[in-house]
Scaffold this active site. Structure first.
Site, PDB file in Angstrom:
ATOM      1  N   THR A  84      36.565  38.988  43.062  1.00 16.72           N
ATOM      2  CA  THR A  84      37.712  39.714  43.161  1.00 16.72           C
ATOM      3  C   THR A  84      38.582  40.151  42.603  1.00 16.72           C
ATOM      4  O   THR A  84      38.799  41.393  42.221  1.00 16.72           O
ATOM      5  CB  THR A  84      38.610  39.167  44.549  1.00 16.72           C
ATOM      6  OG1 THR A  84      37.459  38.555  45.553  1.00 16.72           O
ATOM      7  CG2 THR A  84      39.705  40.221  45.155  1.00 16.72           C
ATOM      8  N   ASN A 105      38.492  34.620  39.655  1.00 17.02           N
ATOM      9  CA  ASN A 105      39.625  34.466  39.980  1.00 17.02           C
ATOM     10  C   ASN A 105      40.819  33.372  39.536  1.00 17.02           C
ATOM     11  O   ASN A 105      41.791  33.348  39.609  1.00 17.02           O
ATOM     12  CB  ASN A 105      38.785  34.140  41.357  1.00 17.02           C
ATOM     13  CG  ASN A 105      38.446  35.734  42.336  1.00 17.02           C
ATOM     14  OD1 ASN A 105      39.092  36.375  41.605  1.00 17.02           O
ATOM     15  ND2 ASN A 105      38.153  35.071  43.805  1.00 17.02           N
ATOM     16  N   ASP A 167      47.327  39.009  46.567  1.00 13.49           N
ATOM     17  CA  ASP A 167      47.801  39.051  45.205  1.00 13.49           C
ATOM     18  C   ASP A 167      47.360  39.876  44.195  1.00 13.49           C
ATOM     19  O   ASP A 167      47.744  41.242  43.738  1.00 13.49           O
ATOM     20  CB  ASP A 167      48.723  38.424  44.992  1.00 13.49           C
ATOM     21  CG  ASP A 167      48.264  37.013  44.924  1.00 13.49           C
ATOM     22  OD1 ASP A 167      46.665  36.518  44.543  1.00 13.49           O
ATOM     23  OD2 ASP A 167      48.616  35.579  44.596  1.00 13.49           O
ATOM     24  N   ASP A 309      37.271  40.785  53.554  1.00 10.54           N
ATOM     25  CA  ASP A 309      36.181  39.519  53.257  1.00 10.54           C
ATOM     26  C   ASP A 309      36.837  38.784  53.611  1.00 10.54           C
ATOM     27  O   ASP A 309      35.478  37.849  53.219  1.00 10.54           O
ATOM     28  CB  ASP A 309      36.739  39.399  51.600  1.00 10.54           C
ATOM     29  CG  ASP A 309      36.755  38.769  50.490  1.00 10.54           C
ATOM     30  OD1 ASP A 309      35.475  38.865  49.508  1.00 10.54           O
ATOM     31  OD2 ASP A 309      37.184  37.665  49.966  1.00 10.54           O
ATOM     32  N   HIS A 357      33.143  43.327  44.837  1.00  5.24           N
ATOM     33  CA  HIS A 357      31.925  43.180  45.064  1.00  5.24           C
ATOM     34  C   HIS A 357      30.996  42.976  45.831  1.00  5.24           C
ATOM     35  O   HIS A 357      32.036  43.575  47.387  1.00  5.24           O
ATOM     36  CB  HIS A 357      31.761  41.385  44.718  1.00  5.24           C
ATOM     37  CG  HIS A 357      33.540  40.853  45.862  1.00  5.24           C
ATOM     38  ND1 HIS A 357      32.223  40.439  46.953  1.00  5.24           N
ATOM     39  CD2 HIS A 357      34.674  40.389  45.247  1.00  5.24           C
ATOM     40  CE1 HIS A 357      33.584  40.317  47.498  1.00  5.24           C
ATOM     41  NE2 HIS A 357      34.525  39.951  46.158  1.00  5.24           N
TER      42      HIS A 357
HETATM   43 ZN   LIG Z   1      36.858  40.565  46.745  1.00  4.90          ZN
END
Ligand SMILES: [Zn+2]
Length: 549
Positions: A84, A105, A167, A309, A357
């Protein structure tokens, strides 16, 4: 001038004028810039979802974007890990993790000796809640975004705002110079921000929060939009390999979303299509209250729909839950487009839609159909590696962290014991290649020496940064990943994780499509070309010429 000549002259000039007016009427001149750009990210949206559910989409959502806009059908990520934060950064910077610094991430920070989160920032304060959910900013992003470049181009007169439940989905697209980024705090179900952007929430955000819209959605429960038996594109509802919503006994409709002890429904809402509808509601409120597109300069709104997601991870791409979530998102997008028709007019809005993605099908679903796939326990694998290292080099803590399929080595220990990274790598590789699920093990200082195909080496190189990435990467076979037996994930080099939609729509965009290969890093330079502004400073992409001509 004689009277006759004057009449002739008047007639001619009138004729010319009326001819010019006719021309003007038949081909209205486009405004020289759009009033508003909207960059939409659908979290985890794989390319095939555009077609798979098409017979059930409305005419006003995805099908309108495809039918009136330009469709880049062969659009891919060209780095790993496909996750992400990296995806949102790449879309809006036109860059890759190697350059923009967003290598996951999370990643392990060797200097700090701990794992850091992509948008964490302990120097700022939460605005809008008494939680730590607002200790966030884009400071870990090393380069500018297309939203930043727009502001630089017109001396910061544009308004730029980022919105997402997550966020990182709001902060990274909005860039360093954003007027605001808003994300969702599950404690009270409020949209919040950080002191990086402002000292206090605008009144309209406080008003929005006070309406308790999440609670209203939750009260409806989650049942299918259409009768259950019409979901013929998906597997039957009750599957052992599907995850469950917090507090539920079975992964089946109707998902009651009923209050119960120990379950925060304001967290659960993320894993339902209502999280996307709430994001749409908030985006519409932002456009109207901030008067986006009504100023003298082009404004830029970024919206990331995160619930796709959460639902995808829990239930998988072949679930009725995923299908229902996309049918509802299609309606949310239709509502947004139809709102913009009236508010600004389609010719004044430039929209692009992509994803951060893709995702793997659930391994259990593949196994049920005799296809090769699986998951395994990462802890067991790491223990085997640690045991092998202890046996080779004596007892010691050689591996400091395992993030993004990468081992971060204890360089101080290696130095003290005069062990080279290459020596460690040989032991790790030999140990891991005994497993059938590991395709290869790569020494990240010597990527080109690995035996994986050259194009995959390029993906590894684009995702590798010497200050933030690990030392050794384990590269899994297609459709294999570490994790549990339910649900699914993403992050690999394989096509199911890299192939995402890219749709363009509105101002200056002609209808069409291409199956020519385009990369995720091409989006920002293409927006820059359309707006006649400079590309972000870390951009490595190219203008997609079919889109701008
Ligand atoms: Zn994602």
């Amino acid at each position: 001038m004689q009277k006759k000549t004057l009449m002739l002259w008047l007639g001619l000039s009138l004729g010319i004028t009326s001819q010019a007016q006719t021309t003007l009427k038949t081909t209205p001149k486009l405004p020289n810039k759009p009033k508003l750009v909207i960059g939409i990210v659908v979290d985890q949206m794989r390319y095939d979802y555009l077609y798979r559910y098409a017979s059930k989409y409305t005419n006003g959502g995805f099908k309108r974007l495809m039918g009136e806009g330009f469709n880049c059908r062969n659009h891919h990520y060209d780095y790993v890990p496909t996750v992400t934060a990296a995806g949102h950064a790449a879309i809006f910077t036109g860059s890759v993790p190697a350059v923009d610094g967003i290598v996951g991430n999370e990643w392990f920070d060797q200097k700090a000796g701990r794992t850091v989160y992509c948008v964490e920032d302990s120097t700022v304060k939460t605005i809008g809640a008494d939680t730590k959910a607002g200790l966030m900013s884009p400071k870990n992003l090393w380069v500018s975004t297309i939203t930043d470049q727009l502001k630089i181009a017109n001396n910061f007169q544009s308004k730029t705002i980022g919105i997402a439940l997550k966020d990182r989905g709001a902060i990274l697209p909005a860039g360093h110079t954003a007027n605001a980024a808003y994300w969702f705090d599950s404690k009270d179900g409020h949209w919040i921000t950080s002191s990086f952007y402002m000292k206090d929430l605008p009144t309209w955000v406080k008003d929005f929060n006070s309406k308790k819209i999440p609670q209203k959605y939750l009260a409806q429960g989650w049942n299918t939009l259409l009768p259950l038996e019409q979901y013929t594109e998906s597997t039957p509802d009750d599957q052992a390999y599907e995850g469950k919503l917090s507090g539920e006994q079975k992964p089946v409709f109707p998902h009651e979303l009923a209050a119960q002890a120990g379950v925060n429904l304001l967290e659960v809402i993320r894993s339902t299509p209502y999280g996307n509808s709430l994001t749409k509601d908030f985006a519409l409120a932002a456009i109207q209250n901030e008067q986006l597109g009504k100023g003298s300069q082009t404004d830029f709104l970024t919206v990331s729909f995160s619930s796709t997601d959460y639902v995808g991870h829990a239930f998988g791409p072949n679930s009725i839950e995923a299908e229902d979530t996309y049918l509802r998102l299609d309606k949310d997008i239709a509502e947004l487009l139809s709102f913009l028709d009236n508010y600004l007019g389609k010719e004044n809005v430039l929209i692009f839609l992509s994803a951060d993605h893709g995702v793997a099908d659930v391994p259990g679903f593949w196994q049920a159909h005799k296809l090769p796939a699986g998951t395994f326990d990462a802890t067991a694998m790491t223990t085997a590696v640690k045991n092998a290292l202890n046996a080779s080099f004596g007892e010691g803590n050689y591996i400091k962290a395992d993030e993004n399929n990468q081992f971060y080595l204890n360089h101080a220990l290696l130095k003290a014991r005069k062990i080279s990274v290459s020596q460690v790598y040989e032991v790790v590789r030999e140990t891991l290649l005994q497993r059938n699920d590991v395709a290869d093990v790569i020494d990240l200082q010597h990527i080109s020496e690995s035996s994986i195909p050259t194009y995959q080496q390029g993906y590894v190189r684009n995702g590798f940064n010497p200050r933030r990435s690990g030392d050794i990467l384990y590269f899994l076979n297609p459709s294999w990943f570490t994790g549990r037996n339910t649900g699914t994930t993403h992050g690999s080099v394989y096509r199911y994780d890299t192939h995402v939609p890219l749709l363009w729509y509105g101002w200056k965009i002609k209808h069409g499509e291409t199956s020519g290969r385009t990369n995720i890093s091409d989006i920002a330079p293409t927006v820059a070309d359309l707006l006649s502004i400079l590309e972000p400073n870390g951009s490595v992409g190219n203008v997609i010429t079919e889109v701008v001509k």
